[in-house]
Motif scaffolding. Structure first.
Motif, PDB file in Angstrom:
ATOM      1  N   PHE A 188     -10.737   1.170  -4.513  1.00  0.00           N
ATOM      2  CA  PHE A 188      -9.750   0.227  -4.886  1.00  0.00           C
ATOM      3  C   PHE A 188      -8.886  -0.159  -3.543  1.00  0.00           C
ATOM      4  O   PHE A 188      -7.509  -0.225  -3.786  1.00  0.00           O
TER       5      PHE A 188
ATOM      6  N   GLY B 199      -9.498  -0.234 -12.348  1.00  0.00           N
ATOM      7  CA  GLY B 199      -8.560  -0.572 -11.288  1.00  0.00           C
ATOM      8  C   GLY B 199      -8.176  -2.049 -11.100  1.00  0.00           C
ATOM      9  O   GLY B 199      -7.874  -2.698  -9.945  1.00  0.00           O
TER      10      GLY B 199
ATOM     11  N   LEU C 207      -5.214  -2.434  -9.237  1.00  0.00           N
ATOM     12  CA  LEU C 207      -5.428  -1.979  -7.931  1.00  0.00           C
ATOM     13  C   LEU C 207      -5.960  -2.923  -7.173  1.00  0.00           C
ATOM     14  O   LEU C 207      -5.664  -3.252  -5.843  1.00  0.00           O
ATOM     15  N   ASN C 208      -7.152  -3.362  -7.426  1.00  0.00           N
ATOM     16  CA  ASN C 208      -7.956  -4.386  -6.712  1.00  0.00           C
ATOM     17  C   ASN C 208      -8.731  -5.375  -7.706  1.00  0.00           C
ATOM     18  O   ASN C 208      -9.524  -5.218  -8.196  1.00  0.00           O
TER      19      ASN C 208
END
Length: 252
Positions: free
Chosen positions: A30, A214, A217-218
């Motif tokens: 990520f 994630g 996160l991404n």
């Protein structure tokens, strides 16, 4: 807009694998490196997007096309056969329809060997397609043109394939768009649940599942493959609707 919605995911799915370099490297999970960052095991998300659509698209097309070939013959045979043969052909399909499609897909996909997903999706679509073809063929079979062909001694193939099948083409084309979309979602659901595919396979649906942890996160690791699946389904139905409307106007 229709062509864009359908064309972008199709081009990525069919051409994408040829654009991915052989020497793929992994980074931190990520991370924001690369065009779309990295996924849960540090692979480049853009590369995974390029790799992840081909199997999904080809499996859906092959399964839907195969189901229509088999279902059309099955339905036409049932509609034109004596009543006892009609019953023998259609009752097993009624039993198959009573089983929820996703449950059947999960059970069989778990037990079946690799590469059997096409046949499983075909099996799921077969009862609905055969019943639709049979219903259309029964209605068309009562038309004066068909009675005239029978009186002239035309064989089954000339009546069924030469007149009845073309007469139901618009109905089947409309159903095909919905059916292909259903194939996409069925295959995506199986991939999303990780049944029959390796846990780190390059697959759009599997990317959504594996990278959801994630999301903050991404987000592109989840949004990119999800958007491509939605674009493919929506674009396909819009294109088919457009073709059918144009055909209707031309006939008018």
């Amino acid at each position: 807009m229709r062509l864009l919605l359908l064309g972008v995911p199709l081009v990525i799915a069919l051409v994408g694998p040829w654009l991915v370099p052989d020497d793929l490297v992994r980074g931190a999970p990520f991370a924001d490196s690369g065009l779309l960052g990295t996924d849960f095991v540090g692979r480049d998300v853009w590369h995974q997007v390029l790799l992840g659509g081909q199997a999904l698209v080809l499996t859906a097309v092959l399964a839907t096309g195969g189901a229509y070939l088999l279902g059309a013959v099955w339905g036409l045979a049932a509609a034109t056969a004596p009543r006892m043969v009609d019953e023998a052909l259609m009752r097993p399909l009624d039993v198959l329809m009573a089983v929820p499609s996703l449950l059947l897909l999960l059970v069989v996909a778990t037990l079946a060997p690799d590469g059997a997903l096409v046949w499983i999706v075909m099996l799921i679509h077969l009862p609905d397609i055969a019943r639709l073809v049979r219903a259309c063929a029964l209605e068309i079979g009562t038309r004066p043109a068909v009675e005239a062909m029978r009186l002239q001694g035309e064989n089954w193939w000339r009546i069924a394939a030469g007149f009845v099948a073309p007469s139901m083409a618009r109905v089947l084309a409309t159903d095909a768009g919905t059916r292909l979309t259903g194939s996409l979602y069925l295959i995506a659901a199986v991939s999303f649940l990780g049944v029959g595919v390796p846990p780190d396979a390059s697959d759009w649906a599997l990317m959504v599942d594996r990278n959801r942890s994630g999301l903050f996160l991404n987000p592109w690791a989840v949004l990119a493959p999800a958007l491509l699946i939605v674009m493919l389904a929506v674009g396909l139905n819009l294109i088919i609707d457009r073709i059918l409307k144009r055909a209707h106007h031309d006939r008018s």
